[in-house]
Design an enzyme around this catalytic site. Structure first.
Site, PDB file in Angstrom:
ATOM      1  N   LYS A   1      16.205  91.017  54.608  1.00 14.86           N
ATOM      2  CA  LYS A   1      15.904  92.164  55.465  1.00 14.86           C
ATOM      3  C   LYS A   1      14.835  91.813  56.505  1.00 14.86           C
ATOM      4  O   LYS A   1      14.950  92.176  57.685  1.00 14.86           O
ATOM      5  CB  LYS A   1      15.459  93.348  54.611  1.00 14.86           C
ATOM      6  CG  LYS A   1      16.590  93.922  53.756  1.00 14.86           C
ATOM      7  CD  LYS A   1      16.101  95.026  52.848  1.00 14.86           C
ATOM      8  CE  LYS A   1      17.254  95.593  52.020  1.00 14.86           C
ATOM      9  NZ  LYS A   1      16.821  96.644  51.085  1.00 14.86           N
TER      10      LYS A   1
ATOM     11  N   SER B   1      17.146 101.952  49.246  1.00 15.07           N
ATOM     12  CA  SER B   1      16.087 101.138  49.855  1.00 15.07           C
ATOM     13  C   SER B   1      15.659 101.677  51.214  1.00 15.07           C
ATOM     14  O   SER B   1      14.638 101.244  51.742  1.00 15.07           O
ATOM     15  CB  SER B   1      16.558  99.689  50.007  1.00 15.07           C
ATOM     16  OG  SER B   1      17.639  99.603  50.912  1.00 15.07           O
TER      17      SER B   1
END
Length: 830
Positions: A722, A679
């Site tokens: 996040k 990611s």
């Protein structure tokens, strides 16, 4: 020389960022998301209610059509091997819901038979299993108890009767008469020859007599030799007669015992016949019961002395007799079903040890020795479920020694054999039992998570033989007004099932919205009911603490916040280290070759996001991009794959007419644990391109997203955590109005952000940018356009793509020049 850090002050950097926002944001290739796209509120307009007390509770499994079809198929197929394996998410425990579904199928089936164990009179080590119609096992047990009670009274009475005593006395008198006649005749014969018969401690002896009295040995020694010889000859002859009489005594005793035994059998047969016949009349349809009662009749007749005459044939307790002689006629009801229940059983075994699963044989200590009998055979869960459904947790089953293997063997043999694990391991050497096996007709339903199922399917081929039906439970369901209404009904059902307070409309909406957050998708709702159940229980607690009779939205919010707070110690410590500049993270200004990558940490059931500084350094080289995490074995394979993709992207886009002459090193700064996942690959590529183009990247933006070799940004997981992790740092340092995050466009549908993040975005103090390509992301981070190749194959001047390509060409020229100088030096030396 590569620029590592901008020379502007933090204040001027902020002012520059603000000017950039004011002047370029309307023309940016990517616009920030509107607050309406950051969170999807629940729509309960189709379900009018004030609280969950006003709506009907939902039953069964919601949104599990595929699994329900599989369960229905598995329950209807009655062929061997078509057992069910129900799999789902790790935190889902579907046993209760599946059991409720099975109840409907169970209620339509005929109740299975009862099973008993009785004594095997010919071989007590092998008890006999007998099948009885449902509900009749207890009846037979009670009949046998009554029979034994009657026999305890009738047998002593008949053997104490005058008729029996008279016949027994006649037998004893006949024996005594024979004995007396034999000795009388011998005594008379000896007396006629002046010999007497004496009883001594060693038996019988013959001696000379005078006047009927024995002659003392001293006197006998004075008699003439001739006379003594004559007396000796007479005694020798009489001794033979005495020996003949003595040899007849055991025969007479045997005849006496035979006569007594015959009398006892005749008496016992008369005494028990009526009781046995009465018991038989109630079970004439069950041949094995009739045969067993006949065996009891024969055993009673043959061993009646053991019950009524102490000392006659008493051999002490045997394998089938631990407490009293009548225990051998008891009935061990292994499985007895009440007549008040209908349908087949549904049994869930929580602790599937070998004994709990297949039954066991218990032992008792008798005179220091462990002994057992048929009455100590105990049923296992598979006995109780026979004819119905057995529910087992696969992980618990596999962690118990021998249980999984024994279950497979039982399913293959289609019969239940009770196995003594102590004998397998050599822990016991005592005599045990070998009970008759019982035919098996059970549907086994295993429950487990997906990883466990697929590992088992890979390493144990027997799984496909015995569990042919897979019911794969969905993790989530598409979010529609209908499914939101179904979730509201499920919330009502959970509240009623656990005796919790009803939930008001706003609280119900928040729980549904939280279900979307748990599903990591704004357009889906989690089907892991246990998570919502826990939330509802905690909300009920906070409502009670506030003195409310109905759970409100505030109570649900309190439950969510307190659950996070209980688990967030490490998150808070990580944020504290950033705020104290122990972990270096910039949230303002701009830097060359440096970017804020967004990562996520998952600890048990709690996830939190945090920014990580990613840096890159470049120089001329052989075309190698070094992943420092990989070099020191801190990077996982997926992370390493993501870094290798960067090389493919560079080689396929830039300086196509020259060899790749780059050396680049990428690292997660201050990372002291493992790094896994791809990611951050887009963030690493941004840092790499920034270092090559010598363009600074905005530090007030966090970045997440994986990238492919075409430069397309791909979706990642935990996008909400996040974003919130970077927002928390920015907020605690004070929001500047220019901060935000770059996320993959594909992740927009997953957004279910916290309320404070949404409020900041609505106020223009924080931004969420969806990006689809590296070009879009670099344009946002650098303020430079990406540029497209023109007809000459060149990128526009001052575009970041042009700068990257020129730098790579420069590296190639340096390498070529170095190569020529090296060659020239070699020729001069030669």
């Amino acid at each position: 020389m590569v620029q590592v850090e901008s020379k502007s002050s933090p204040a001027s950097a902020v002012e520059s960022a603000e000017r950039h926002d004011e002047t370029t944001r309307p023309t940016d290739p990517v616009q920030p998301l509107a607050s309406a796209r950051l969170y999807r509120a629940a729509d309960l307009s189709a379900l009018p209610f004030q609280s969950t007390a006003d709506i009907a509770a939902a039953g069964g499994l919601i949104g599990q059509d595929r699994a329900l079809d599989a369960i229905g198929f598995g329950t209807q197929v009655d062929k061997p091997g078509f057992n069910l394996f129900v799999i789902g998410p790790n935190s889902m425990r579907a046993q209760h819901a599946v059991a409720n579904i099975l109840k409907e199928a169970a209620s339509k089936r005929r109740m299975p038979p009862d099973w008993i164990y009785v004594n095997n009179f010919s071989d007590p080590r092998k008890p006999v299993a007998i099948e009885l119609p449902a509900g009749r096992a207890a009846e037979f047990r009670d009949v046998m108890r009554g029979l034994v009670d009657d026999l305890k009274t009738a047998l002593p009475a008949v053997f104490a009767s005058e008729d029996y005593q008279t016949r027994r006395g006649a037998i004893d008198q006949a024996f005594q008469a024979k004995q007396s006649e034999g000795f009388t005749a011998l005594r008379d014969k000896a007396s006629a020859k002046d010999i007497v018969i004496l009883r001594t401690p060693m038996g019988f002896a013959l001696a000379p007599a005078r006047g009927g009295e024995p002659v003392p040995p001293e006197e006998f020694a004075t008699w003439p030799e001739q006379k003594r010889r004559e007396i000796g000859a007479i005694i020798e002859g009489l001794e033979k007669d005495l020996e003949h009489v003595m040899h007849q005594l055991p025969q007479w005793e045997t005849e006496r015992r035979d006569d007594i035994r015959k009398l006892n059998r005749e008496t016992a047969k008369f005494a028990v016949g009526h009781f046995i016949d009465t018991a038989k009349s109630r079970f004439t349809a069950t041949a094995k019961i009739v045969a067993h009662l006949e065996a009891i009749r024969d055993d009673l007749i043959e061993n009646v002395a053991m019950f009524v005459i102490k000392g006659e044939g008493d051999e002490g307790p045997q394998l089938d007799q631990l407490e009293g002689p009548f225990d051998r006629y008891a009935v061990n009801v292994l499985v007895g079903r009440g007549t008040e229940t209908a349908g087949v059983p549904i049994i869930e075994e929580m602790h599937p040890t070998l004994g709990n699963l297949l039954g066991s044989i218990e032992y008792v200590s008798h005179h220091g020795v462990l002994v057992t009998n048929f009455r100590l055979i105990k049923a296992g869960a598979i006995h109780l479920a026979n004819g119905g459904f057995l529910l087992l947790d696969a992980r618990s089953l596999l962690t118990e020694p021998f249980s999984w293997t024994a279950l497979k063997r039982t399913l293959r043999q289609r019969e239940i054999r009770i196995e003594d694990v102590g004998r397998f391991l050599g822990l016991t050497s005592t005599v045990s039992l070998e009970p008759d096996p019982i035919p098996l007709d059970v549907k086994v339903v295993l429950f487990g998570d997906r990883l466990l199922y697929y590992l088992l399917a890979t390493f144990d081929p027997d799984l496909a033989e015995h569990f042919k039906v897979l019911a794969d439970l969905e993790d989530d369901v598409n979010r529609t007004p209908a499914t939101e209404a179904a979730h509201a009904r499920m919330i009502a059902a959970l509240a009623r099932q656990h005796g919790l307070k009803p939930v008001d409309r706003a609280g119900t909406a928040l729980i549904i919205e939280h279900a979307a957050r748990l599903a990591d998708h704004a357009n889906k709702l989690t089907l892991v009911v246990e998570q919502l159940d826990d939330l509802l229980t905690e909300a009920d607690f906070w409502a009670g603490k506030s003195g409310r009779a109905i759970i409100s939205r505030a109570d649900v919010e309190a439950a969510i916040e307190h659950k996070i707070r209980r688990s967030a110690r490490l998150r808070d410590r990580a944020q504290q280290s950033i705020l104290e500049d122990v972990a270096l993270i910039d949230t303002s200004g701009s830097r060359v070759g440096q970017v804020n990558g967004l990562s996520v940490a998952e600890l048990a059931d709690f996830r939190f996001g945090r920014p990580s500084r990613i840096t890159c350094r470049v120089r001329p080289g052989s075309g190698k991009v070094v992943d420092i995490e990989r070099e020191v074995a801190l990077g996982g394979p997926i992370h390493s794959k993501g870094v290798l993709i960067l090389s493919g992207f560079l080689a396929g886009r830039y300086a196509l007419d020259t060899p790749m002459s780059l050396f680049a090193s990428l690292v997660f700064e201050q990372s002291y644990g493992g790094v896994e996942g791809d990611s951050a690959s887009s963030a690493e590529l941004y840092a790499l391109l920034s270092a090559l183009a010598e363009l600074p990247l905005r530090q007030d933006l966090g970045v997440t997203g994986s990238v492919n070799q075409q430069g397309q940004i791909q979706a990642i997981g935990a996008v909400n955590e996040k974003i919130e992790g970077f927002f928390d740092i920015c907020q605690k340092r004070e929001l500047t109005g220019g901060q935000g995050v770059l996320i993959p466009t594909a992740n927009v549908q997953h957004l279910m952000l916290r309320r404070d993040v949404i409020d900041a975005c609505s106020a223009g103090r924080f931004f969420v940018y969806p990006v689809a390509t590296i070009d879009e992301g670099m344009s946002l981070l650098t303020g430079r356009p990406a540029g497209e190749r023109d007809s000459d194959g060149l990128y526009p001047a001052q575009s970041f793509n042009r700068l990257v390509e020129e730098r790579l060409h420069a590296f190639a020229r340096i390498r070529q020049s170095f190569g020529r100088e090296t060659l020239s030096s070699s020729e001069n030396r030669s």
